[in-house]
Write an enzyme that holds these catalytic residues in place. Sequence first.
Site, PDB file in Angstrom:
ATOM      1  N   ARG A  51       0.820  -1.033   0.022  1.00 55.23           N
ATOM      2  CA  ARG A  51       0.051  -0.007  -0.073  1.00 55.23           C
ATOM      3  C   ARG A  51       0.848   1.262   0.060  1.00 55.23           C
ATOM      4  O   ARG A  51       0.379   2.271  -0.520  1.00 55.23           O
ATOM      5  CB  ARG A  51      -0.911  -0.062   1.366  1.00 55.23           C
ATOM      6  CG  ARG A  51      -1.945   1.371   1.298  1.00 55.23           C
ATOM      7  CD  ARG A  51      -3.030   1.033   2.169  1.00 55.23           C
ATOM      8  NE  ARG A  51      -2.545   0.514   3.524  1.00 55.23           N
ATOM      9  CZ  ARG A  51      -2.088   1.146   4.450  1.00 55.23           C
ATOM     10  NH1 ARG A  51      -1.677   2.670   4.414  1.00 55.23           N
ATOM     11  NH2 ARG A  51      -1.755   0.462   5.767  1.00 55.23           N
ATOM     12  N   TYR A 104     -14.494  15.755 -16.878  1.00 50.00           N
ATOM     13  CA  TYR A 104     -14.834  14.202 -16.694  1.00 50.00           C
ATOM     14  C   TYR A 104     -16.194  14.072 -15.812  1.00 50.00           C
ATOM     15  O   TYR A 104     -16.226  14.760 -14.702  1.00 50.00           O
ATOM     16  CB  TYR A 104     -13.790  13.237 -16.378  1.00 50.00           C
ATOM     17  CG  TYR A 104     -14.381  12.037 -16.015  1.00 50.00           C
ATOM     18  CD1 TYR A 104     -14.637  11.285 -17.282  1.00 50.00           C
ATOM     19  CD2 TYR A 104     -13.940  11.357 -14.934  1.00 50.00           C
ATOM     20  CE1 TYR A 104     -15.067   9.730 -16.962  1.00 50.00           C
ATOM     21  CE2 TYR A 104     -14.567   9.950 -14.663  1.00 50.00           C
ATOM     22  CZ  TYR A 104     -14.884   9.197 -15.729  1.00 50.00           C
ATOM     23  OH  TYR A 104     -15.250   7.910 -15.637  1.00 50.00           O
ATOM     24  N   ASP A 176      -5.736  18.039 -15.450  1.00 47.62           N
ATOM     25  CA  ASP A 176      -6.121  16.613 -16.259  1.00 47.62           C
ATOM     26  C   ASP A 176      -5.559  16.557 -17.656  1.00 47.62           C
ATOM     27  O   ASP A 176      -6.263  17.237 -18.418  1.00 47.62           O
ATOM     28  CB  ASP A 176      -7.327  16.280 -15.846  1.00 47.62           C
ATOM     29  CG  ASP A 176      -7.705  14.985 -16.241  1.00 47.62           C
ATOM     30  OD1 ASP A 176      -7.313  14.110 -16.999  1.00 47.62           O
ATOM     31  OD2 ASP A 176      -8.737  14.447 -15.703  1.00 47.62           O
ATOM     32  N   LYS A 201      -6.294   5.171 -19.809  1.00 45.11           N
ATOM     33  CA  LYS A 201      -6.624   5.382 -21.331  1.00 45.11           C
ATOM     34  C   LYS A 201      -5.408   5.432 -22.190  1.00 45.11           C
ATOM     35  O   LYS A 201      -4.772   4.489 -22.220  1.00 45.11           O
ATOM     36  CB  LYS A 201      -7.202   6.866 -20.984  1.00 45.11           C
ATOM     37  CG  LYS A 201      -8.446   7.247 -20.374  1.00 45.11           C
ATOM     38  CD  LYS A 201      -9.553   6.472 -20.571  1.00 45.11           C
ATOM     39  CE  LYS A 201     -10.762   6.620 -19.617  1.00 45.11           C
ATOM     40  NZ  LYS A 201     -10.536   6.601 -18.246  1.00 45.11           N
TER      41      LYS A 201
END
Length: 390
Positions: A51, A104, A176, A201
Amino acid sequence: MRKTLMRPEMKTGVSTPVVTPIMPAAVYAADSPDALDAQYEGRTEGYTYAREGHPNADVVATRIDALEGAEGGIVTGSGMAAVSAALLGLLSSGDHVVGADQLYGRSLRMMSEDLPRLGIATTLADAGDADSIAQALRPETRMVLIELVSNPTLRLAELDGIAALCRERGILLAVDNTFTTPASVQPLARGADIVIHSVTKLLAGHADVTLGYVVAKDPAINDRMRVFAVTAGLTPSPFDCWLAERGLMTFGLRFEKAQETAGALAEFLSGQPGVRQVLYPGRADHPDAARTQALLRGRPGTMLSFEIEGGRPAANAFCEAADGVAFAPTLGDVGTTLSHPASSSHRALTPEGRAALGISEGFFRVSVGLEEPEALCATFAEGLAAARGA
């Protein structure tokens, strides 16, 4: 800057694997408490708990750092995890954040519902106009979040003006860069403080990875986001990181090919009956064509949008007839994908809200893949013929 090789050098005895090993370990053993102290205090390098970081994530971060001209990037379990690391890791109750009004869909939801619930005020404004952003600022504004090319209408942000505004006011500018990618623009070099990616993406590029990336120019800000990402468990999968590394190896080639085909498809669609409009930053008739050269260095990218006549019946007919083009709310795959914002990314908006953004029932967003232009145009021709028949 961390050293970046085409393939990372990982010795195994006298030989070196040519592919990075997948390291799925959830925990790493230390030799002693003193050794663990040295690791946590930065005197030695190593891993403790997945983590908190693992080798496969570091390989991916190093590669994206090199593309973005950054250092110390953080790989997360998704693009929205990266957005969360920036917003929730840096903002506090009483702060105010300004977001672009065409972010988005899930970023918009976080801005409109989740942040206010936590006491963080939000305002949406037009990122294509720095004056609009300026009017939305308050004394308690701590961050502005924009996308360089809006989703799904492909309008270009006024990055330089917004960056200057944020710099003057001491406000963090988060960008972004998922749609544009560092192949078109490096936001940190243009005045941004934070860069975000949905690695899912174009960077990974094969529709089989769910990852995000975020990095800040200031190491202290980067550390705050990293601590939040570790605390909130925004951990990326080692296997997804391994797949993303493979995708990043061919990113440049895929981007160039898909961009070339996107230009050809946009040109084809613009001359077809029943097509109301085509939006592609590389076209002279794009509303922000003058900004493309300055902001995107003449590299308009792999995304385009278009609108057909006939509303929802025509949209249904087009999707059913355009055989081989996946109707899926994603982008950046090796194959072309088609998205219908009114029924997917922007379905939560009212019809009036969608209309204000220029999103009708006949509006589609296209993520262009690696097909040959002639074959792709022929497929779209079949879809348009069916739409006209509807």
